[in-house]
Enzyme design. Structure first.
Site, mmCIF file in Angstrom:
data_model
loop_
_atom_site.group_PDB
_atom_site.id
_atom_site.type_symbol
_atom_site.label_atom_id
_atom_site.label_comp_id
_atom_site.label_asym_id
_atom_site.label_seq_id
_atom_site.Cartn_x
_atom_site.Cartn_y
_atom_site.Cartn_z
ATOM 1 N N HIS A 1 0.704 -1.280 0.044
ATOM 2 C CA HIS A 1 0.041 0.067 -0.049
ATOM 3 C C HIS A 1 0.842 1.286 -0.010
ATOM 4 C CE1 HIS A 1 0.440 0.049 4.602
ATOM 5 N NE2 HIS A 1 0.321 1.249 4.399
ATOM 6 N N ASP B 1 -0.967 -7.451 1.265
ATOM 7 C CA ASP B 1 -0.253 -6.026 1.567
ATOM 8 C C ASP B 1 1.361 -6.294 1.765
ATOM 9 O OD1 ASP B 1 0.375 -3.376 1.616
ATOM 10 O OD2 ASP B 1 -0.439 -3.060 3.842
ATOM 11 N N SER C 1 3.995 2.137 7.843
ATOM 12 C CA SER C 1 3.887 1.298 6.985
ATOM 13 C C SER C 1 4.970 0.650 6.351
ATOM 14 C CB SER C 1 3.098 1.971 5.936
ATOM 15 O OG SER C 1 1.632 2.393 6.482
ATOM 16 N N GLY C 2 4.969 -0.539 6.328
ATOM 17 C CA GLY C 2 6.091 -1.150 5.389
ATOM 18 C C GLY C 2 7.117 -1.488 6.251
ATOM 19 N N GLY D 1 6.288 2.763 14.532
ATOM 20 C CA GLY D 1 6.090 1.774 13.337
ATOM 21 C C GLY D 1 5.585 2.583 12.313
#
Ligand code: NAG
Ligand code: NAG
Ligand code: NAG
Ligand code: NAG
Ligand code: CA
Ligand code: CA
Length: 832
Positions: free
Chosen positions: A633, A688, A782-783, A780
């Protein structure tokens, strides 16, 4: 009656009592046997005597070599600079005098004198003159103890001896000596790696291991650096870089002494391996001398160290009176290692109508080998309570306006000490705007009744009414619902686990199913996930199943998580190949405490992905020299920008502080390819995951290392502790932290989480809840990586931050892409 007698004889025979045996034999046998008997007796006697003599010479008379290291003070002598040069005529002359003095008092004792072989004067330092020496003894084993005892009591020896000479040339006192390993004293005769340095007024003196930094330090070496300063000064020593062999029992090491004699009672620190940049490597002496030794074994090539030292005036007093509403105080020279043999007293007094409390923000008063329950060596004392060891932030409150804090350090081993503040408070409202723990600590009001014990005594979680997001334990505690059925007893009475535990004679599968114990290891997958058939046979091949680990040869083994665990499980060793991953370079513990800031090099696989003009957008994990794993995403088209275009992105590796992107250890790479999973669903966020290829390989270093990819069969059980890291920014925007954040989290039961998240989970997702961290922490990206620490200490990538805010928050589960279910796709794309 004959039989019992025979048995008696047999038993006596074992006792080796020839006289008695012979009597009995004489009685029984005819005269002819007497001769034989006598011969036997004589033979036995000779054997006995020989044995005794052999024993005597071997164990009683053959001397034990003993070396004592020590120093003494010469009162009636003035120090000359030349005494620091052991080849100078002045040194040689004084050494001769001191040697004969030492000989004199050693020989005045009949426990010591006869065994004395030689004494060598190794150094002098100022004050009046302190002489350092070692004495060698050859002592029979049975006299060893009395020698040790007499040497330990040398003070009285000197007193007895000094008056005997009417005009002693040298008046000596403060004689000490400690037994040392003889090999250290012997190699001290070799002068090839012995250095003497004197601090220069107002200057910093630098020294290094031989060959640093162009060649490794020598093997089989023993090096000494004697550091001196002017009288009434002390020494501050700092290791600027230090890289030795990794620590084991017989690895290379450095020892620093608060003396010029390498004796254990004056050792300050033992160093090996390498240290995270947050670990302070500055040491203070209590006198004007220090000794640095390097002991190396026969193998290894490591750079060594570069160190510097300077002198500073000796502290007159430590501590003092502190007044006012609030203030701070620390151990001397904090955050350097405090000096040994130091006592400080702080008398703190706040205005008379207030009370006072002391908050220790950093506390490192750790002595190797001393239990923190005893605090017998270094400690902090308030009233009659002693504190030592390594402690997280704590508060000591007084019931009046005064408090006395004492600090004591003994002769050996020091630590970085403490940093504290004192605060005055109203006894009626000790924590304005905050919640007061019964211990006196103040915590944020939102931490009250949130299911986490923020006060060490749990007082923030008492008398709470549970919300509908919480589970009510039988004992009354309220706990977040997502800790139910995760195999961890969060309530304390296990009531959160009761509804999902298995009966006594049954086995709980990793997926939660219960099966009878008898179906374990019966070759059939009764659980449905194979967990009843894992670790059943050792090393033997088993029929290949979905859940069995497949070696490269095609054979399958039944062992859970055999990859890179340090044991060869596959015949072809394929489970232990490609294991250069998941290990930090700085193995020594980080000393960054309080908060979620990461230390440099703590997460060397963490990657920051930047878009030109927008800064940090997503995290990723380094899995090889050229491949990253991230979330699909991150590369969706958004507001007209095609984020799937590789040319938009730059990868930063070895980065901890976003403000330090030009740092020397940071590596930047352009992106060659971005491959998102073809099944990625931008509505459900199923699948994802994406793999990202760098345009050129990175160079692995102390701050850039890959993380291990788990096999598709790898098991990360519910309830396992994991770590998530990131700068806290999400694709949706919002400013993140500039220092890399970390949070400890735990895997949540999939069906429990699915219920909390109204059926949004797919098998490609996993759910975690945060264990540490403040309420509004956001750690944290994304990814970014979700990693697990396996029993071998190696770290594996368990997941990729996907959705659920991207941030790990206290009362919200986070959702991650489940790496094991996407593992085969990663292999197809990258070959890894
Ligand atoms: C030490 O003394 C010797 C002999 O006097 C001399 O040759 C040497 O240069 C001195 N070394 C230093 C470092 O002063
Ligand atoms: C260690 O302590 C010294 C002395 O206070 C200080 O100058 C130095 O910056 C500290 N080093 C680190 C890495 O904190
Ligand atoms: C120390 O003792 C005094 C007198 O017994 C008491 O008033 C005070 O509260 C104590 N301080 C602490 C920190 O326990
Ligand atoms: C997850 O929770 C359910 C009950 O909601 C339970 O039946 C199952 O055993 C749990 N799974 C695990 C792995 O504990
Ligand atoms: Ca709480
Ligand atoms: Ca639980």
């Amino acid at each position: 009656a004959g039989k019992p007698k025979d048995m008696n004889n047999l038993e006596e025979g074992v006792e080796f009592l020839p006289a008695m045996n012979s009597k009995k034999m004489e009685k029984r046998g005819p005269k002819r046997r007497v001769v034989i008997t006598v011969v036997v007796i004589v033979f036995l006697l000779i054997s006995l005597v020989t044995g005794l003599l052999v024993w005597h010479f071997k164990y009683r008379n053959v001397p034990v070599r003993k070396v004592f290291n020590g120093h003494l003070r010469v009162l009636n002598w003035d120090f000359l600079d030349a005494y620091e040069n052991s080849s100078s005529p002045d040194f040689i002359m004084l050494a001769k005098k001191v040697r004969s003095t030492v000989r004199g008092f050693l020989h005045s004792s009949s426990y010591i004198g006869p065994y004395h072989k030689e004494t060598v004067i190794t150094a002098f330092s100022e004050g009046s003159v302190i002489a350092y020496y070692w004495s060698e003894f050859h002592v029979p084993k049975y006299r060893e103890e009395s020698l040790d005892r007499a040497m330990a009591d040398k003070q009285s020896l000197v007193q007895r001896w000094n008056p005997r000479l009417r005009n002693p040339m040298l008046k000596v006192e403060s004689v000490v000596a400690f037994p040392v390993d003889p090999s250290i004293a012997y190699s001290a005769r070799d002068k090839s790696c012995v250095f003497a340095l004197h601090a220069k007024e107002g200057e910093i003196t630098t020294f290094t291991t031989p060959g640093f930094p162009n060649s490794p330090y020598p093997n089989n070496a023993l090096c000494y650096w004697a550091l001196r300063a002017d009288a009434n000064s002390i020494i501050s020593l700092t290791f600027k870089t230090l890289e030795l062999e990794q620590c084991t029992d017989d690895s290379d090491y450095i020892k620093v002494y608060n003396s010029l004699s390498p004796v254990e009672p004056h050792a300050l620190v033992r160093l090996c391996g390498n240290y995270a940049p947050s670990y302070n490597l500055t040491f203070l002496s209590s006198q004007n001398v220090m000794l640095v030794t390097l002991v190396t074994n026969k193998e290894g090539r490591f750079p060594g160290f570069k160190a510097e030292f300077f002198q500073l005036p000796k502290m007159k007093v430590c501590g003092g009176t502190l007044k006012g509403e609030s203030g701070t105080f620390t151990t001397p020279y904090y955050p350097a290692h405090y000096p040994p043999a130091t006592d400080c007293v702080w008398n703190i007094e706040v205005p008379s109508k207030k009370n006072v409390k002391v908050r220790f923000n950093m506390f490192f008063v750790l002595e190797p080998g001393i239990p923190v329950s005893s605090c017998t060596k270094d400690y902090v004392q308030i009233n009659s309570t002693k504190y030592c060891g390594e402690r997280p932030q704590f508060v000591v409150a007084s019931t009046n306006n005064k408090i006395e804090v004492r600090f004591h350090s003994d002769q050996s081993y020091t630590d970085t000490g403490f940093s504290a503040e004192y605060l005055s408070y109203d006894s009626s409202d000790p924590c304005p705007g905050k919640f007061t723990c019964n211990t006196g600590r103040c915590i944020d009001r939102s931490m009250r009744c949130d299911g986490w014990l923020d006060c060490v005594d749990g007082s923030d979680e008492r008398s709470c009414t549970c919300t509908d997001q919480q589970f009510r334990c039988q004992n009354g505690w309220c706990k977040p619902k997502f800790w139910v059925c995760d195999n961890v007893n969060d309530c304390g009475d296990n009531s959160d686990e009761l509804q999902c535990s298995c009966a006594a004679d049954s086995f709980k599968c990793n997926n939660g199913k219960c099966i009878p114990d008898t179906r374990k290891c019966d070759g059939k997958d009764d659980c449905g996930d194979g967990s009843d058939e894992g670790s059943c046979s050792n090393g033997e091949a088993v029929p290949c199943k979905e859940y069995t680990y497949k070696c490269r040869s095609g054979r399958c083994i039944s062992k859970q998580n055999p990859e890179c665990d340090g044991e060869r499980d596959c015949e072809d060793n394929s489970d232990e190949e490609n294991c250069n991953c998941g290990i930090r370079s700085y193995v020594r513990k980080s000393r960054i405490v309080g908060g979620q800031n990461s230390d440099v090099g703590e997460w060397p696989w963490q990657v920051s992905l930047h878009v030109k003009g927008q800064g940090h957008i997503c995290g990723a994990s380094l899995v090889s020299e050229t491949w990253l794993v991230s979330a699909a995403h991150c590369f969706l088209q958004l507001q007209g920008i095609r984020y799937s275009d590789p040319s938009l992105w730059t990868a930063y590796l070895g980065l901890t502080n976003q403000g330090n992107r030009n740092g020397a250890n940071v590596q930047t790479r352009k992106i060659k390819r971005i491959i998102s999973h073809p099944f990625f669903n931008d509505y459900t966020y199923d699948y994802d995951i994406a793999v990202v290829e760098l345009q050129s390989p990175v160079t692995f270093s102390s701050v850039v290392q890959p993380i291990c990819l788990p096999d598709a069969t790898h098991s990360f059980p519910v309830g396992k502790d994991l770590w998530v890291t990131g700068w806290g920014a999400t694709v949706e925007g919002g400013s993140g932290a500039s220092i890399l954040q970390k949070a400890e989290i735990r895997l949540i039961n999939q069906s429990v989480c699915n219920e909390l998240l109204t059926d949004q989970l797919t098998p490609r997702m996993m759910c975690v809840g945060i264990l540490t961290g403040g309420v509004d922490a956001c750690q944290g990206d994304s990814g970014g990586p979700l990693v697990s620490v396996e029993p071998s200490n190696r770290m594996f990538l368990a997941g990729v931050v996907s959705w659920g805010d991207g941030c790990a928050q206290r009362n919200k589960p986070g959702v991650y892409s489940r790496l094991t279910s996407l593992r085969d796709w990663i292999k197809e794309q990258t070959g890894l």
